[in-house]
Design an enzyme around this catalytic site. Structure first.
Site: not given
Ligand code: NDP
Length: 254
Positions: A145, A158
């Site tokens: 990130s 985070y």
């Molecule tokens: P979302 O909240 O849109 O999606 C998160 C995903 O992670 C979902 O598929 C969710 O599945 C899964 N997930 C969360 N917790 C768990 C768990 N304990 N076990 C298994 N699956 C899990 O997040 P983003 O797509 O925005 O983010 C994805 C990654 O990118 C993260 O690491 C985030 O920190 C990083 N990121 C995002 C940014 C952004 O601007 N969006 C910027 C920088 C980094 P379920 O719903 O089934 O739990």
């Protein structure tokens, strides 16, 4: 030249790929020819993603596990082994956000964020790399990130976890490059996903993102696909321990 980016015959596990950035990267890898193992914790959401990607013609299967549950992770890898599925590409993407000033932050919430965003990448990375090492081939892509470099108020765990992702990537590169495994990271900027919905809906924050980002807009999830395919492909075979920011230029400017 195009063969450099061809992922035919490879299989990629993308954690947290039922939606958001993980889903977009899974689609990018699939479009480049990889078979995909989708993951998430919510069964229904994961099944829907498998159906949708399957209908689009991609080779896709599900492996549901909570990335903070080490026992479940080990069982999931054992199941993939027993199904003859070898993971060539791992994208450690699953993550959560939790906003609270540190003076009001409980230790349990600190641990939950660090476990989900950082420790998971070590545990899943280790399980994948043990198997990749036997074949002398593997690509690991950790999702960092802008907080891998810079802090922002109210998101301390985070920030610490994502800073850790940057250094975990280097640690993986230090130990695993000689085994034929490249570990690199992607640092996305502010992207349009569920995780940011409250910020996207907040006019002040939305204006701040657009003002602070040289591209003057939020990123689309599909804009990570190219970098992900590059780091998963032969095009990056001598690239190890790097973090590539895909952020519309935000981290380069004051
Ligand atoms: P979302 O909240 O849109 O999606 C998160 C995903 O992670 C979902 O598929 C969710 O599945 C899964 N997930 C969360 N917790 C768990 C768990 N304990 N076990 C298994 N699956 C899990 O997040 P983003 O797509 O925005 O983010 C994805 C990654 O990118 C993260 O690491 C985030 O920190 C990083 N990121 C995002 C940014 C952004 O601007 N969006 C910027 C920088 C980094 P379920 O719903 O089934 O739990």
């Amino acid at each position: 030249m195009t063969k450099l980016f061809d992922l035919s015959g490879k299989t990629a596990l993308v954690t947290g790929s039922s939606r958001g950035l993980g889903r977009a990267m899974a689609e990018g890898l699939a479009a480049a020819g990889a078979g995909i193992v989708l993951n998430g914790s919510d069964e229904e959401r994961l099944a829907k993603a498998v159906t949708e990607m399957g209908s689009a013609g991609y080779a896709v299967r599900a492996s549901r596990f909570d990335v903070t549950d080490e026992k479940a992770i080990i069982e999931a890898f054992d199941t993939l082994d027993s199904q003859g599925v070898a993971i060539d590409i791992l994208v450690n993407n699953a993550g959560i956000q939790f906003r609270r000033p540190m003076l009001e932050l409980d230790t349990a919430d600190w641990r939950r964020v660090v476990d989900t965003n950082l420790t998971s990448a070590f545990v899943i990375g280790r399980e994948a790399a043990r198997r990749m090492a036997q074949r002398g081939y593997g690509k690991i892509i950790n999702i960092g990130s802008l907080t891998s470099e810079l802090a922002r108020a109210t998101v301390a765990p985070y920030t610490v976890a994502k800073g850790g992702i940057k250094m975990l990537t280097k640690a993986m590169a230090a130990e695993w490059s000689e085994l034929g495994i490249q570990a690199n990271a992607i640092g996305p900027g502010y992207m349009l996903t569920d995780m940011n919905q409250a910020l996207i809906d907040n006019p002040t924050f939305d204006a701040w993102v657009k003002g602070r980002t040289p591209a003057r807009r939020w990123g689309r999830p599909d804009e990570l696909a190219g970098t992900c395919v590059y780091l998963a492909s032969a095009a990056s075979d001598y690239v190890s321990g790097q973090i590539i920011y895909v952020d519309g230029g935000m981290i380069s400017v004051l």
